[in-house]
Structures are given as structure tokens and as C-alpha cells.
Write a protein that holds these residues in place. Structure first.
Motif, PDB file in Angstrom:
ATOM      1  N   PHE A  55      -7.916  22.754  12.017  1.00  0.00           N
ATOM      2  CA  PHE A  55      -8.204  21.705  11.048  1.00  0.00           C
ATOM      3  C   PHE A  55      -8.342  20.341  11.734  1.00  0.00           C
ATOM      4  CE2 PHE A  55      -5.959  24.514   7.774  1.00  0.00           C
ATOM      5  CZ  PHE A  55      -7.161  25.014   7.304  1.00  0.00           C
TER       6      PHE A  55
ATOM      7  N   ARG B 213       1.930  28.223   1.144  1.00  0.00           N
ATOM      8  CA  ARG B 213       0.664  27.971   1.842  1.00  0.00           C
ATOM      9  C   ARG B 213       0.892  27.130   3.095  1.00  0.00           C
ATOM     10  NH1 ARG B 213      -4.032  29.641  -0.860  1.00  0.00           N
ATOM     11  NH2 ARG B 213      -3.397  30.795  -2.731  1.00  0.00           N
TER      12      ARG B 213
ATOM     13  N   ARG C 271      -9.489  21.718  -1.697  1.00  0.00           N
ATOM     14  CA  ARG C 271      -9.583  20.714  -0.615  1.00  0.00           C
ATOM     15  C   ARG C 271     -11.030  20.293  -0.386  1.00  0.00           C
ATOM     16  NH1 ARG C 271      -8.870  23.765   4.221  1.00  0.00           N
ATOM     17  NH2 ARG C 271     -11.155  23.804   4.200  1.00  0.00           N
ATOM     18  N   ASP C 272     -11.924  21.270  -0.265  1.00  0.00           N
ATOM     19  CA  ASP C 272     -13.328  20.948   0.026  1.00  0.00           C
ATOM     20  C   ASP C 272     -14.000  20.271  -1.159  1.00  0.00           C
ATOM     21  OD1 ASP C 272     -13.077  21.927   2.559  1.00  0.00           O
ATOM     22  OD2 ASP C 272     -13.990  23.865   2.138  1.00  0.00           O
TER      23      ASP C 272
ATOM     24  N   ASN D 193      -3.910  22.217   1.498  1.00  0.00           N
ATOM     25  CA  ASN D 193      -4.372  23.517   1.019  1.00  0.00           C
ATOM     26  C   ASN D 193      -3.450  24.071  -0.061  1.00  0.00           C
ATOM     27  OD1 ASN D 193      -6.524  23.571   2.848  1.00  0.00           O
ATOM     28  ND2 ASN D 193      -5.231  24.433   4.457  1.00  0.00           N
TER      29      ASN D 193
ATOM     30  N   GLY E 236      -6.439  26.314  -2.813  1.00  0.00           N
ATOM     31  CA  GLY E 236      -6.580  26.287  -1.347  1.00  0.00           C
ATOM     32  C   GLY E 236      -7.755  25.480  -0.847  1.00  0.00           C
ATOM     33  N   GLY E 237      -8.491  26.115   0.101  1.00  0.00           N
ATOM     34  CA  GLY E 237      -9.609  25.423   0.739  1.00  0.00           C
ATOM     35  C   GLY E 237     -10.682  25.017  -0.238  1.00  0.00           C
TER      36      GLY E 237
ATOM     37  N   ARG F  27      -3.938  27.156  13.074  1.00  0.00           N
ATOM     38  CA  ARG F  27      -4.760  26.578  12.021  1.00  0.00           C
ATOM     39  C   ARG F  27      -4.666  25.060  12.040  1.00  0.00           C
ATOM     40  NH1 ARG F  27      -2.657  30.316   7.815  1.00  0.00           N
ATOM     41  NH2 ARG F  27      -3.823  32.258   8.021  1.00  0.00           N
TER      42      ARG F  27
ATOM     43  N   ARG G 285      -0.351  29.769  11.575  1.00  0.00           N
ATOM     44  CA  ARG G 285      -0.552  28.453  10.966  1.00  0.00           C
ATOM     45  C   ARG G 285      -0.537  27.347  12.006  1.00  0.00           C
ATOM     46  NH1 ARG G 285       3.414  29.492   5.721  1.00  0.00           N
ATOM     47  NH2 ARG G 285       1.887  30.722   4.519  1.00  0.00           N
TER      48      ARG G 285
END
Length: 491
Positions: free
Chosen positions: A189, A135, A47-48, A140, A43-44, A185, A182
Motif C-alpha cells: 500500500f 481487517r 477505500r477506492d 480497509n 474493504g478495498g 501489504r 499484512r
């Protein structure tokens, strides 16, 4: 930059970030592997890591059930919590390589919303593929197999990350139906990461925007707050308005898009509000920085951002045409009431509701200062009425100047500089922040020979008014003024 170059740069970021957390992930991986379980960074966090901005909070998913996960984490850390265990999540914290890490491990998920439910139906999945397809967005839906050291990206999240595009792993209709939050979201984002949303997903948001109404007010509030606390909320807010989501969760926002015609000529209130928000964020970041540059350690301020966004929501209800000019009389008062009602509906804390509505009600107080000389009494009342929101009021009032007329903007800036200087001078002399009458309630009762009751409050307010009008009186004069007021009431 070409897609290939962007991917290469992204991959370099990922390697650097993942190497940084290797000691911790290796320890966790060995623990779960020995127990016969799979473990993925997901997930995040992935991504990060790819964006080179991984923090100290790490998200994992596993084949282990919640009870087994808790058992394994308790052998990994002395600090374990199970607040989200009913949803499959167990958390732990541990110091590794000189840093404090927060780890959350969730059993493979396959949950969804039923058509009328406000909460997801929790269901655990059997494999990583089923977890990832559920997801929110492909960026993500990437994972790193902690045990096998492989990168898992079945939905092209890496390419979408390089292109800064939000796309759903399954069809947008299925994804947004599974969890309507979502859609919000996506807006968050857009604000936080500067990503755009692919046309098919945007069209689904537009067609399904009313489904957001089944989501609890608390979850909607939290997403809205995260969006507003981003460095650049404007793209996210535009997405909420453009998709129709704002019509459901914050209808006062799109209502500010007032039509302008030959009869009703005025600023675009919606665009003006976004500009005020932008300017308030810039001033917020510069707070406590003497050189006027951004403070790198500043914390985003939800109260000032909500107040800046909503300060003019009373205008649609108060718009009128008088002598060929558009007016919005009392839009500050009306706006404060509308904000209070909306923020309560979104379940914001009482202190946030009170602060934001107060700022909206007071945001016009300054206007007129530059056209006439304010007495010290007026300055005292300005400070007194603002109370602990004075610094927020400074930021909101300055941000509310969006005129392109440079001379007018400079005149307003100088006038507010002068007002702040006078506030500072009077504060130094009189301690304005803690302004009180020269006599307290006990002294008033003793001087007048009365007990607790309504008269004590009336006397207190009378002395406070004198204090603001004339400055400190001293006990002797305050006593004389109190007796004079009391005698006047008796006769």
C-alpha cells in the motif's frame, strides 16, 4: 490542505463513486434484505470509492453463510463461481448500467493464524463489527450498509485515509500475528497508494518481521509482485528493507547496501538498483509512444521490474579491491544464479525465472560497444543471445546508466541509439529475430547422407555460427561450407 478539507473532498469522491454503482448495489441489497440477511460493501471497494478510483470489482460482506450466499447469487446472476467458498467467498459477474461488474460476497470473517500455521484458520463471524476489527488496516475497515444506506467506520478509517496513514484496527501485534502477510501489504500500500505507516505499526513490523516466514511462498510472491507492479515501488521496497522483512523474503536486496569507506569507494548498489528500477518503469511506460511520453494503456511488466531490481545482486559476493579500485568481476553471472535460486524459492513461474536470470546475465553485454566498433557478427550475436528478451534488454541496459556525469551519460545514450539503429537495419535485411542457418536439419542429413544424431546438431551450430559471422550465405555456399566442415572432421 486541512484535514477537514481533505475529508470533504474524500466524501465528495465517495458520493460520486457510490452513486455510480447504486443500481447494482440496490438490486443486491433488496435480494439479501428479503432473505433476512445483512449486506455491506466493504474493504478495498469502500477505500477506492473514497479515493475516486473504484473499478468494476466489488467486495461485499454478509451475515449469510456460504451456502445461502451462493443460493442468493444464483438468483442474481447466471455467472456464479465458488472457488473460494471454503473461505466463505462466492463470486458472480453481471452486466448493469452498460458495464460488466465482478462481485465477491464473503461471510463475516473472524479468522486467524495459529502460531506455526502457514494458512489461516477459517472462522465465520456474527456481525460487521467483528469482521471489520479483523481487517488489516483502518482504511480497509470501513463499510457501507447496502440495505440501510449508512456508512460504518468504527476505527477512524476515513481520517486515516485523508491523512494517508496505515494504522491497524486492533493492536499491530495482534493484527500482524493474526496474518503476518499484512506486514507485506503495508509495504504494497505504501507503493500503490503513497501511504506512510504509523510508528507503532512499523515498530511491530520490525519486531515481528521473522514471523513472515510462516506464510506460504506463493502468498509472499503475490504480494511482492503487486508491490513491484505499482507505479512507484520504491517506498514499498524501502519499507520491506527498513523493517527487516526483506531479510527473510528477499535477503539479496538488503545485502546490496554495501558499506562505502576510504578503501571501497563505489556507488551505493542498493540505491543504484532502485534508481534503475525507477528508470526502467519510465521507459516501460513510454514503450510504443513515439513522443516519449507515458503510454496510458501500458501494462506493468513484472519481468523488466524484477530484472531491474535484481540486476546487481551478484555484486556483494564478487566485490574485491584491485590496485586501489573496487571491482565486481563476473557479478552478472553470479547475479543470474542468485536470482534464479531466489525466484524459484518464491515459486515464480519457470518462464519468469528464465527471463529475469537471462537479462541479469546479459545486462553488461552492451558495455564496450561505445569504445570499439562492433562487427555485424557481434550485433547478430547480441540479438541472437537476447532472443525474445531483446526489448527487455534494451530497457534494462538504458536504465542501468545512472551516472551524474552528463557527458558520459550522453555518450552511452548515443552509443545505444546507434546499436539499436544497427539492429533495426540488420533486422530489416536479414530477419534477425528468426535467425536460422541456411540449411535445416533435414537438408543437412540429406547432403551428408547421415541420419539423426549428434553430428546433425554439430553441423547445425557450425552453420549458425557462419550465419552470424557473415550474414546469409545462400543454399549453394552453405552446402559447400557444410561439406568442407564435414570433410575436415573425417580427416
Amino acid at each position: 490542505m486541512s484535514d477537514h478539507a481533505a475529508l470533504s473532498q474524500t466524501q465528495r469522491h465517495a458520493v460520486a463513486e457510490l452513486l455510480r454503482i447504486t443500481p447494482l448495489t440496490d438490486e443486491l441489497g433488496r435480494l439479501f434484505e428479503k432473505a433476512g440477511e445483512e449486506l455491506y460493501l466493504v474493504g478495498g471497494s469502500v477505500r477506492d470509492a473514497l479515493l475516486g478510483r473504484l473499478g468494476h470489482d466489488l467486495d461485499f460482506t454478509t451475515s449469510a453463510g456460504p451456502d445461502r450466499t451462493e443460493e442468493l447469487l444464483r438468483s442474481f446472476s447466471h455467472s456464479v463461481w465458488t472457488v473460494g467458498k471454503e473461505f466463505g467467498t462466492v463470486g458472480a459477474s453481471k452486466r448493469s448500467d452498460g458495464r460488466e461488474w465482478v462481485v465477491e460476497v464473503t461471510t463475516f470473517r473472524a479468522d486467524a493464524y495459529s502460531p506455526e500455521s502457514r494458512k489461516p484458520v477459517v472462522a465465520f463471524g456474527d456481525n460487521i463489527a467483528e469482521d471489520l476489527v479483523r481487517r488489516d488496516f483502518t482504511v480497509n475497515a470501513m463499510a457501507v450498509d447496502v440495505v440501510g444506506k449508512t456508512f460504518v467506520d468504527p476505527h477512524g478509517g476515513l481520517q486515516d485515509l485523508a491523512a494517508k496513514v496505515l494504522r491497524t484496527p486492533s493492536t499491530p501485534q495482534v493484527s500482524f500475528s493474526d496474518d503476518p502477510l499484512r506486514m507485506m501489504r503495508a509495504a504494497r500500500f505504501a507503493a500503490q497508494l503513497g501511504f506512510s505507516i504509523e510508528p507503532a505499526a512499523f515498530n511491530a513490523m520490525t519486531g515481528m518481521h521473522e514471523r513472515i516466514s510462516i506464510v506460504s511462498a506463493e502468498r509472499v510472491r503475490d504480494e511482492l509482485s503487486r508491490l513491484l507492479l505499482a507505479d512507484t515501488p520504491r517506498p514499498g521496497l524501502n519499507l520491506l528493507v527498513g523493517s527487516g522483512l526483506a531479510d527473510v523474503i528477499l535477503p539479496e536486496l538488503p545485502a546490496m547496501r554495501l558499506e562505502r569507506d576510504e578503501h571501497f569507494r563505489h556507488k551505493d548498489v542498493y540505491e543504484h538498483s532502485l534508481t534503475v528500477l525507477d528508470q526502467a518503469i519510465a521507459l516501460e511506460k513510454a514503450r510504443d509512444c513515439k513522443d516519449g511520453r507515458s503510454n496510458p494503456d501500458h501494462e506493468p511488466d513484472l519481468v523488466i521490474r524484477l530484472a531491474a531490481l535484481l540486476h546487481d545482486i551478484g555484486k556483494p559476493a564478487t566485490r574485491a579491491l584491485e590496485d586501489g579500485k573496487v571491482t565486481f568481476h563476473h557479478h552478472d553471472i553470479v547475479g543470474a544464479k542468485l536470482a534464479r535460486k531466489r525466484l524459484r524459492a518464491l515459486r515464480y513461474p519457470k518462464n519468469v525465472v528464465q527471463a529475469v536470470s537471462q537479462l541479469i546475465e546479459q545486462h553488461l553485454r552492451f558495455h564496450g560497444y561505445g569504445d570499439q566498433s562492433w562487427t555485424d557478427s557481434a550485433v547478430r550475436r547480441y540479438v541472437r543471445d537476447a532472443g525474445d528478451q531483446l526489448e527487455h534488454l534494451h530497457i534494462l541496459t538504458r536504465s542501468d546508466c545512472t551516472t551524474r556525469n552528463r557527458r558520459k551519460a550522453e555518450r552511452l545514450r548515443r552509443a545505444y541509439d546507434e546499436l539499436e539503429t544497427r539492429i533495426d537495419e540488420l533486422s530489416a535485411q536479414e530477419e534477425l529475430d528468426a535467425m536460422r542457418p541456411d540449411l535445416n536439419g533435414n537438408q543437412i542429413m540429406q547432403i551428408l547422407g547421415i541420419g539423426p544424431g549428434r553430428e546433425v546438431g554439430m553441423a547445425y551450430r557450425h552453420l549458425l555460427g557462419l550465419r552470424m559471422d557473415e550474414g546469409p550465405l545462400g543454399v549453394e555456399r552453405a552446402t559447400a561450407e557444410l561439406r568442407k566442415w564435414w570433410d575436415g572432421r573425417l580427416h
